[in-house]
Design an enzyme around this catalytic site. Sequence first.
Site, short mmCIF file in Angstrom:
data_model
loop_
_atom_site.label_atom_id
_atom_site.label_comp_id
_atom_site.label_asym_id
_atom_site.label_seq_id
_atom_site.Cartn_x
_atom_site.Cartn_y
_atom_site.Cartn_z
N LYS A 198 -19.19 10.28 17.10
CA LYS A 198 -19.04 9.49 15.89
C LYS A 198 -20.01 8.29 15.87
O LYS A 198 -20.75 8.10 14.90
CB LYS A 198 -17.59 9.00 15.75
CG LYS A 198 -17.34 8.08 14.57
CD LYS A 198 -17.61 8.78 13.25
CE LYS A 198 -17.65 7.82 12.08
NZ LYS A 198 -16.37 7.59 11.47
N LEU A 258 -33.33 8.90 3.46
CA LEU A 258 -34.64 8.22 3.52
C LEU A 258 -34.85 7.44 2.23
O LEU A 258 -35.98 7.29 1.79
CB LEU A 258 -35.76 9.24 3.70
CG LEU A 258 -36.03 9.75 5.11
CD1 LEU A 258 -37.27 10.65 5.12
CD2 LEU A 258 -36.23 8.61 6.12
N LYS A 262 -22.10 1.00 -2.20
CA LYS A 262 -22.81 2.19 -2.67
C LYS A 262 -22.08 2.69 -3.91
O LYS A 262 -20.94 2.28 -4.16
CB LYS A 262 -22.87 3.26 -1.58
CG LYS A 262 -21.54 3.91 -1.25
CD LYS A 262 -21.76 5.07 -0.30
CE LYS A 262 -20.52 5.91 -0.17
NZ LYS A 262 -20.69 7.02 0.74
N LYS A 298 0.84 -1.20 0.00
CA LYS A 298 0.00 0.00 0.00
C LYS A 298 0.88 1.26 0.00
O LYS A 298 0.62 2.22 -0.74
CB LYS A 298 -0.88 -0.02 1.26
CG LYS A 298 -2.08 0.89 1.17
CD LYS A 298 -2.83 0.96 2.48
CE LYS A 298 -3.58 -0.30 2.84
NZ LYS A 298 -4.11 -0.27 4.21
N ARG A 354 -17.46 10.52 4.07
CA ARG A 354 -18.22 9.50 3.33
C ARG A 354 -17.38 9.02 2.17
O ARG A 354 -16.75 9.84 1.49
CB ARG A 354 -19.51 10.10 2.75
CG ARG A 354 -20.50 10.61 3.74
CD ARG A 354 -21.46 11.59 3.06
NE ARG A 354 -20.75 12.77 2.52
CZ ARG A 354 -21.27 13.65 1.67
NH1 ARG A 354 -22.52 13.50 1.24
NH2 ARG A 354 -20.58 14.68 1.23
N CYS A 366 -18.49 1.04 7.79
CA CYS A 366 -18.78 1.83 8.99
C CYS A 366 -20.13 1.52 9.63
O CYS A 366 -20.18 1.00 10.74
CB CYS A 366 -18.70 3.31 8.66
SG CYS A 366 -17.05 3.81 8.22
#
Length: 433
Positions: free
Chosen positions: A205, A251, A323, A35, A152, A261
């Site tokens: 958090k 929503l 996502k 990495k 995010r 998370c």
Amino acid sequence: MKLSVIGTGYLGAVHAACMAELGFDVVGIDVDADKIATLQSGKAPFFEPDFEPILERNIAAGRLHFTTDFSAMADADVHFVCVGTPQAAGSLAADTRYVDSAIEEVARYAKAGSVVAGKSTVPVGTAARLQAKLDELSAHGIELAWNPEFLREGFAVEDTLHPDRIVIGVQGESAEGWLRQVYASMIAANTPFLVTDFPTAELVKVSANAFLATKISFINAMAEVCETVGGDVVALADAIGHDVRIGRRFLNAGIGFGGGCLPKDIRAFQARAAELGVEEAVAFLRDVDAVNMRRRSRVVELANEMLGGTVGKRIAVLGAAFKPNSDDVRDSPALDIASTLAEGGADVIIYDPEAMANALKRFPSLKTADSIEQALTGADAVLHLTEWKVFRDINPVEAKNLMNHAFMIDGRNALDLQAWRAAGFEAKALGRP
Ligand code: UDX
């Protein structure tokens, strides 16, 4: 001012690059040599819009370095701890061993007068324990602050450079001063800067993530009710979302939340609350988790109903990431549904614009497609499970021409059901008639 960032995963790599972008000298340190080599060459080890240009630019400017040598932190003034706290094997709790080793490295190398800011998501009580550990292991009186991160995935650079608030939990005098210098440009731009004690900062958090998870599961619970009474959860969300006290964001009903998370944090919160004897206070999070997992099973059920059983049926799954705008497949609802169908005997073929490599690492036997067209060709049904824009742009008429049967399930309530139906599809979505 010189900064060190310990742990260059998702959070740490972005934080390091963004701090360099603000003009600081930054060294990113990690035990993972591959990495570090990737980052030092100016390449992102994960998909994140806007990250690579910042990385390249700041390495070229000489402000940003990556190394596996922990002694490189010796001349830094502020050390950020950004290591992971994954769900521990066989338990709901978070595994904090990497945070502990990071603090041990700080105690070994940090200079007198420097301070540590913990950004990892930790069980409440960890900061106080780590400060005691630092006091025991280092003679320099190194002060710790807790500085939770709210970024995010997919918006990590934007969220780091333009946060909607900065929170620091402190116990001593000097950490706040150093962090005010680090975040001076954001404070000058009127970003709220909240100074609290340790437990409050740690709780900010986990409670923020618990709230977001609850909001998603609330609307998904309403989707279950809508399915029984014939209501439309999207119209319902729009209508209640106009109430500013409720708000329309978060929503979106569908197959629910995943990622590194939200699922882990609500579980770790329950485990920590049980240790502290306040289990009942967060007992509702059990239901939040249960509603979330039920939505995945519901899609598998719907596919079986639609196809009269899924054994041997070719099912095209669109989406593997948890996502859109991310290649992260940790606890991904899409991948979970795809693997459940495949294990049940369906002939699943999956496509995602960015997450295929990670999906294959997790499920090496998954059948993958190189394009949307390849996934759809000969399919008996298509399942839309991650709402990438390229999937919303699919022309349903063209999709139908490629497929064997015209069945579609929208697990994200993001496609135009009417257009798909007009093209001849039997189309179903979660919580919609
Ligand atoms: C989350 C928090 O938003 C962030 O503040 C914190 O720092 C880390 O955890 P992230 O994991 O990147 O960020 O994803 P987020 O955008 O919050 O989405 C989480 C999951 O919820 C995704 O699987 C998403 O698809 C799902 N989701 C989100 C819904 O199902 N419905 C919604 O309305 C919103």
